[in-house]
Design a protein around this motif. Structure first.
Motif, PDB file in Angstrom:
ATOM      1  N   GLN A 151       0.834  -1.215   0.000  1.00  0.00           N
ATOM      2  CA  GLN A 151       0.000   0.000   0.000  1.00  0.00           C
ATOM      3  C   GLN A 151       0.861   1.255   0.000  1.00  0.00           C
ATOM      4  O   GLN A 151       0.570   2.228  -0.705  1.00  0.00           O
ATOM      5  CB  GLN A 151      -0.892   0.009   1.245  1.00  0.00           C
ATOM      6  N   LEU A 152       1.939   1.219   0.776  1.00  0.00           N
ATOM      7  CA  LEU A 152       2.786   2.406   0.867  1.00  0.00           C
ATOM      8  C   LEU A 152       3.474   2.704  -0.461  1.00  0.00           C
ATOM      9  O   LEU A 152       3.613   3.862  -0.856  1.00  0.00           O
ATOM     10  CB  LEU A 152       3.830   2.213   1.969  1.00  0.00           C
ATOM     11  N   LEU A 153       3.912   1.645  -1.160  1.00  0.00           N
ATOM     12  CA  LEU A 153       4.544   1.880  -2.461  1.00  0.00           C
ATOM     13  C   LEU A 153       3.545   2.465  -3.448  1.00  0.00           C
ATOM     14  O   LEU A 153       3.884   3.354  -4.240  1.00  0.00           O
ATOM     15  CB  LEU A 153       5.123   0.572  -3.014  1.00  0.00           C
ATOM     16  N   LEU A 154       2.311   1.989  -3.389  1.00  0.00           N
ATOM     17  CA  LEU A 154       1.278   2.562  -4.274  1.00  0.00           C
ATOM     18  C   LEU A 154       1.023   4.025  -3.916  1.00  0.00           C
ATOM     19  O   LEU A 154       0.870   4.869  -4.807  1.00  0.00           O
ATOM     20  CB  LEU A 154      -0.018   1.755  -4.162  1.00  0.00           C
ATOM     21  N   MET A 155       0.992   4.309  -2.627  1.00  0.00           N
ATOM     22  CA  MET A 155       0.841   5.700  -2.207  1.00  0.00           C
ATOM     23  C   MET A 155       1.972   6.558  -2.776  1.00  0.00           C
ATOM     24  O   MET A 155       1.742   7.633  -3.334  1.00  0.00           O
ATOM     25  CB  MET A 155       0.832   5.801  -0.682  1.00  0.00           C
ATOM     26  N   ALA A 156       3.200   6.048  -2.657  1.00  0.00           N
ATOM     27  CA  ALA A 156       4.341   6.819  -3.155  1.00  0.00           C
ATOM     28  C   ALA A 156       4.250   7.028  -4.658  1.00  0.00           C
ATOM     29  O   ALA A 156       4.544   8.110  -5.173  1.00  0.00           O
ATOM     30  CB  ALA A 156       5.649   6.105  -2.795  1.00  0.00           C
ATOM     31  N   LEU A 157       3.811   5.990  -5.361  1.00  0.00           N
ATOM     32  CA  LEU A 157       3.668   6.097  -6.822  1.00  0.00           C
ATOM     33  C   LEU A 157       2.798   7.287  -7.192  1.00  0.00           C
ATOM     34  O   LEU A 157       3.136   8.095  -8.065  1.00  0.00           O
ATOM     35  CB  LEU A 157       3.038   4.796  -7.355  1.00  0.00           C
ATOM     36  N   LEU A 158       1.678   7.396  -6.497  1.00  0.00           N
ATOM     37  CA  LEU A 158       0.746   8.483  -6.775  1.00  0.00           C
ATOM     38  C   LEU A 158       1.234   9.817  -6.225  1.00  0.00           C
ATOM     39  O   LEU A 158       1.198  10.844  -6.906  1.00  0.00           O
ATOM     40  CB  LEU A 158      -0.619   8.130  -6.154  1.00  0.00           C
ATOM     41  N   GLU A 159       1.693   9.791  -4.991  1.00  0.00           N
ATOM     42  CA  GLU A 159       2.011  11.052  -4.322  1.00  0.00           C
ATOM     43  C   GLU A 159       3.181  11.773  -4.983  1.00  0.00           C
ATOM     44  O   GLU A 159       3.195  13.007  -5.060  1.00  0.00           O
ATOM     45  CB  GLU A 159       2.312  10.805  -2.834  1.00  0.00           C
ATOM     46  N   VAL A 160       4.151  11.009  -5.457  1.00  0.00           N
ATOM     47  CA  VAL A 160       5.302  11.636  -6.104  1.00  0.00           C
ATOM     48  C   VAL A 160       4.868  12.424  -7.337  1.00  0.00           C
ATOM     49  O   VAL A 160       5.342  13.533  -7.588  1.00  0.00           O
ATOM     50  CB  VAL A 160       6.355  10.563  -6.475  1.00  0.00           C
ATOM     51  N   VAL A 161       3.915  11.863  -8.081  1.00  0.00           N
ATOM     52  CA  VAL A 161       3.424  12.564  -9.274  1.00  0.00           C
ATOM     53  C   VAL A 161       2.719  13.850  -8.862  1.00  0.00           C
ATOM     54  O   VAL A 161       2.981  14.927  -9.412  1.00  0.00           O
ATOM     55  CB  VAL A 161       2.468  11.658 -10.078  1.00  0.00           C
ATOM     56  N   LEU A 162       1.837  13.735  -7.872  1.00  0.00           N
ATOM     57  CA  LEU A 162       1.081  14.912  -7.448  1.00  0.00           C
ATOM     58  C   LEU A 162       1.986  15.955  -6.817  1.00  0.00           C
ATOM     59  O   LEU A 162       1.795  17.157  -7.019  1.00  0.00           O
ATOM     60  CB  LEU A 162      -0.013  14.499  -6.469  1.00  0.00           C
ATOM     61  N   PHE A 163       2.963  15.495  -6.066  1.00  0.00           N
ATOM     62  CA  PHE A 163       3.941  16.418  -5.498  1.00  0.00           C
ATOM     63  C   PHE A 163       4.625  17.210  -6.610  1.00  0.00           C
ATOM     64  O   PHE A 163       4.751  18.437  -6.546  1.00  0.00           O
ATOM     65  CB  PHE A 163       4.990  15.644  -4.694  1.00  0.00           C
ATOM     66  N   GLY A 164       5.051  16.485  -7.639  1.00  0.00           N
ATOM     67  CA  GLY A 164       5.767  17.136  -8.746  1.00  0.00           C
ATOM     68  C   GLY A 164       4.895  18.149  -9.456  1.00  0.00           C
ATOM     69  O   GLY A 164       5.323  19.263  -9.754  1.00  0.00           O
ATOM     70  N   VAL A 165       3.646  17.767  -9.702  1.00  0.00           N
ATOM     71  CA  VAL A 165       2.745  18.667 -10.422  1.00  0.00           C
ATOM     72  C   VAL A 165       2.441  19.891  -9.564  1.00  0.00           C
ATOM     73  O   VAL A 165       2.487  21.032 -10.034  1.00  0.00           O
ATOM     74  CB  VAL A 165       1.453  17.932 -10.826  1.00  0.00           C
ATOM     75  N   ASN A 166       2.137  19.666  -8.291  1.00  0.00           N
ATOM     76  CA  ASN A 166       1.839  20.788  -7.405  1.00  0.00           C
ATOM     77  C   ASN A 166       3.029  21.747  -7.322  1.00  0.00           C
ATOM     78  O   ASN A 166       2.880  22.967  -7.426  1.00  0.00           O
ATOM     79  CB  ASN A 166       1.494  20.257  -6.004  1.00  0.00           C
TER      80      ASN A 166
END
Lengths: 458, 458, 458
Positions: A151-166
């Motif tokens: 679950q944490l790796l999936l979270m990181a997969l998504l969050e890194v993208v959103l972090f970058g875009v934000n």
């Protein structure tokens, strides 16, 4: 029953497969896109005058190492306060950050340094990737103990993208200043984690309540994390600033702010504690709020007094948050927040963003001299007034909160996919679900269980 | 009875109030007096050639970070060897140092960088403030476990002032050289602490005797402190030296001296130990004496051999001190010295001062070349002979001992004020007096809930 | 019986005498031979333009400190995973490294910087000495828990010489490139330790089997070692590279390689573990293999993708080694390998050497530009083709394996001298043989033994 046993079999392979797929995918993307930048590629190097580039390096490399220590030692050990979750706290921090820094090198590379079909990497990409890993670990703190590594790796997969875009929207599109990431790292990471925690709310978590506290030595391990975070925070906030007076001022402001938040944390902790006793949770966490609160304004003309005042306020708000607000967050808002990231990163992050609004709004040519160009380039070039910069800073905060909330909503859907490795309510905060765990004391370790173990310990 | 219950009520508020008052007062003084210095203020920056200033920064900032780690991680964890006093060791180190660095920024600022009504702060003030915090923590080591946080803050309030004045007398008035602080930091801190300990002598401390030792893992936590102190001591001694060959030579001398004190400590510890066994107390402490002993002479022409010999001597004296002198100090001189700071900082500090006398007395233009200007400016300018410099160094030692002793006498009066948070004899070395302490083992922490355990341990 | 009691008496004095003799001998050799180099000696300094020399310093000193942390904190705590051998792991690391760095300063000085009858020391000699200490500590890992400190000092005495000679043959005679020491440090240290372990084979080690595992908190102490090694490995591999693009590229490659080995280690550990559980032994060790594998090629044109692929492979091989090969090593080859150095340093070291062969063989003027001069000077000067360089690299690997094996054979004879302080089979992995050990828990510490201890603990 059949479904559950199929899940069990799949669970056994989830983590290996996800690691292998993620690593394979990043490797392929690296092969196609990632190249050394001009300062790192030998064929591009020996041309022209390198003294400025070298100067950067003498400053950035030690700064990078300090940030690196904060991410892996700081966050990892800070979360090791739980009595039976030390392996997971340190180990999953290690795994998540190692993945996040590769993945964010790609995401940030596409957004910031994609030229001629290639991403160019070097010292800056290393610092930026570690910053992004920091945001992911903040979110991890909110849901610590209630999610599995898949679950944490999936979270990181998504969050890194959103972090970058934000971050791209804030820094590149809106021209917001946020060197130490009060918004992009702390506010984003905290509210992403909190909204995700809401999505994963467990009404029957009291089944694991007996494991939610610390033991004596786990609190000392956590203090390793606290102290290294505290010590290197001046490097964190100053790492991306423009060389010159900027890094000095940022480091100095952060150093003062942290020292004030430490004193206000001790004061408030003893004031609200039973019998005037200090609470390790406050000391481990709220004392760090001074670093968060000057993330945006640390490079600005905050003044030494301003830094002390900001740190004092942050330590106060954070300690009171642990005492009074965290329980309400769970009972009223159904947000469980294991490490209290709302108190350490959320509220101080928002305060830091607002402080940035204030200090940016007060910017004048007189106060900044020629350096206005590096701190507020758009004001220096006459494209914006100080007031306009302040309003853009405020807008940046709302954008960040929006990205974090909406993104974490998506994250909730992702992490609630069936068959993931979420622990049952009665096994939260327990290493044994994911790790081979030796006995706590040597006496236990010597028991008959030993017969099973020779091949694993080698 | 009424007095005692009034005391109890006041004790509950002492720490919060003192933290708030101290933080408020420093903040006001910062607002009035403290300004960024020329290298840190943006409006003063972009004029002229900054390459020398930058070079300073590339060296000083990493050095500062190393010193910072020594103060907070090194001292904090070194003192965590006590079985039930880890929270206080690490936590009060954190509190004391955070206060001391603000307060000493002011005191040292008034003495050293007060121009035009303002104190100018930057990288040097950060290093100097951390050095002063180090002296306060040395004194803390002498009285560790026998004083409350309010008492410690009052000690820091006084000691920081005296440290600043003593340092000013030595460095500015007497022209003494003491880069790594054998006198100003170690001798001063140790004897301040020891005289204070005499003033606070507890004849019935055997009531807490069972808590004065370590447990297995507390000794490992202490080794974290030891090793980080050992590793970064070359940075500590070289941090304030003049850029050029100075920092290199100082770092090299310190590195050799420490390696020799480590070998002599192992040798002596096994020699005097029961059955030839090594004693962790010696390894944790005496192995560091090599850093103390070259504090004054590290920047001078000590030669690599001289550094080894000095370190060897310091490790020997320090180990023998732990074995034979500490008991005498308590039984004959009524000085209780929890961490043995007399052995680690006191005697090696005096030895270091004397070594500085010797090496300064041997200084020649031939040996130092143009660099005589940076190491012994008064000799280079012809204002003093080497012998005169040596005598001034010796005078500096006596001045330091005087300031430390008289100051600590005053400190004793201050810390014996009625109603302060001093622990009773039976509760010394016990965290629970000041901290919410969780159970030592998970079994305790879980209490009756333990019955649910089977499914979690499955 | 008489012989054994004579041994017992001698054993009591062995460690003190050996420490004193070794320290005395190095001090005498330092007095005769060791001098400050030009950048460290004040009389030789103030001539000419120092900007290049200073630039070196701004980079090398922080790098040195990172390497220093790896050697003492990294190796020391990594080996503290054993439940009853933490004092020895951290303490003997401290002793061995403190001796090795002095002794290797002499050995390497005679081989590399002996001019005009003197050895010239400075920043480079500090880094090189720490590297050599690293190799000694790798060998220590193979025999951890089965040798006494006297034996270890004798091992260091021999190994430092062989390390120096092997390094001299490779770097100076064969023109091999090996900045991060895949061959000279990791392969050499690992096979020296493994062959030595074969010579010291204990067929009845199962008597100490119950002490070979970890306990919960000892695994967390070990993670401190792991994480600091992981964090500073980019500094380790880049510390000796030529200033310019080299350090940047090396750091970047190492950073990527380590992040990939972390993911492959988690993947493989969960895959081969019982019930899909992760094994701390793998995470603590195999995740570091990515640093070893790019030791040789990190400064070359490995490319970011190449670094990821190499790290991935190293983590995989290392984890599989722990699971499947270590038991075979003991059962078939009679090699006991306490820390699994064959998996972390041996196999990844050889892989790293072979990777260096490959990448060197692909070197072209086009890919390296002017920088070919710093990475492959002999190719740049036309003295060698890339293929010839590759063959020399391969030869270097065989030379290293030969030196390590033959040297460790000699070492075995030395360490099997009668009356040394080797522990009996039933007391391996036990601190109490060499250390005064307090009770594990405070309850025990309060027992009757305490009455003897106040004066030593002070």
């Amino acid at each position: 029953m059949a479904g559950s046993s199929r899940c069990a079999a799949s669970r056994r392979l989830q983590l290996p497969l996800l690691c292998l797929v993620f690593q394979g995918a990043t490797a392929v993307l690296f092969a196609v896109f990632v190249r050394y930048n001009q300062e790192t590629d030998p064929a591009l190097w020996h041309w022209g005058n390198h003294s400025n580039v070298d100067n950067e390096f003498y400053f950035r490399y030690p700064s990078f190492q300090d940030v690196h220590v904060m991410v892996f030692v700081g966050f990892g050990f800070l979360m090791a306060f739980l009595q039976r979750y030390g392996f997971s706290s340190v180990g999953f921090t290690f795994l998540l950050a190692a993945f996040a820094l590769q993945w964010s090198t790609l995401v940030q590379g596409f957004l910031h340094s994609f030229h001629g079909g290639n991403i160019h990497v070097g010292m800056e990409s290393m610092i930026n990737a570690d910053f992004c890993a920091g945001a992911v670990l903040i979110s991890f703190g909110a849901i610590l103990g209630r999610t599995g590594p898949t679950q944490l790796l999936l979270m990181a997969l998504l969050e890194v993208v959103l972090f970058g875009v934000n971050e791209f929207v804030l820094l590149s599109l809106l021209g917001v200043r946020d060197a130490g990431g009060s918004m992009t790292i702390h506010t984003f990471g905290a509210y992403f984690g909190l909204v995700l925690s809401r999505a994963l709310y467990r009404p029957r978590l009291e089944k694991s309540k007996h494991r939610q506290g610390s033991v004596y030595h786990s609190d000392l391990f956590a203090m390793i994390g606290t102290i290294f975070l505290w010590l290197f925070w001046p490097s964190f906030n100053s790492a991306p600033t423009t060389l010159g007076d900027g890094p000095r001022r940022t480091a100095l402001n952060t150093y003062y702010s942290l020292s004030a938040s430490t004193l206000s944390t001790f004061a408030l902790s003893a004031l609200v504690g039973g019998d005037g006793r200090l609470d390790m949770v406050h000391i481990q966490n709220a004392a760090l709020a001074g670093g968060v609160v000057v993330g945006t304004s640390g490079e600005m003309m905050l003044t030494p007094f301003g830094a002390l005042a900001a740190g004092f306020l942050a330590g106060t708000v954070s300690t009171l948050g642990y005492k009074f607000f965290t329980p309400v967050l769970e009972s009223k808002f159904k947000i469980q927040d294991t490490c209290g990231v709302h108190n350490l990163h959320g509220m101080p992050g928002i305060l830091g963003a607002l402080l940035g609004v204030l200090v940016a709004g007060l910017a004048t040519h007189e106060a900044y001299g020629d350096d206005l160009e590096s701190v507020f380039p758009l004001i220096a070039e006459g494209e914006r007034s100080a007031t306009s910069q302040a309003l853009h800073q405020l807008l940046g905060l709302f954008v960040t909160l929006t990205f974090a909330s909406v993104g974490a909503g998506l994250g909730g859907l992702l992490l609630k996919l069936p068959c993931l490795d979420s622990p049952p309510d009665s096994q939260c905060f327990e290493d044994q679900v994911y790790w081979e765990v030796p006995g706590e004391h040597e006496e236990e370790a010597q028991g008959p269980l030993r017969t099973e173990e020779p091949d694993t310990q080698a």
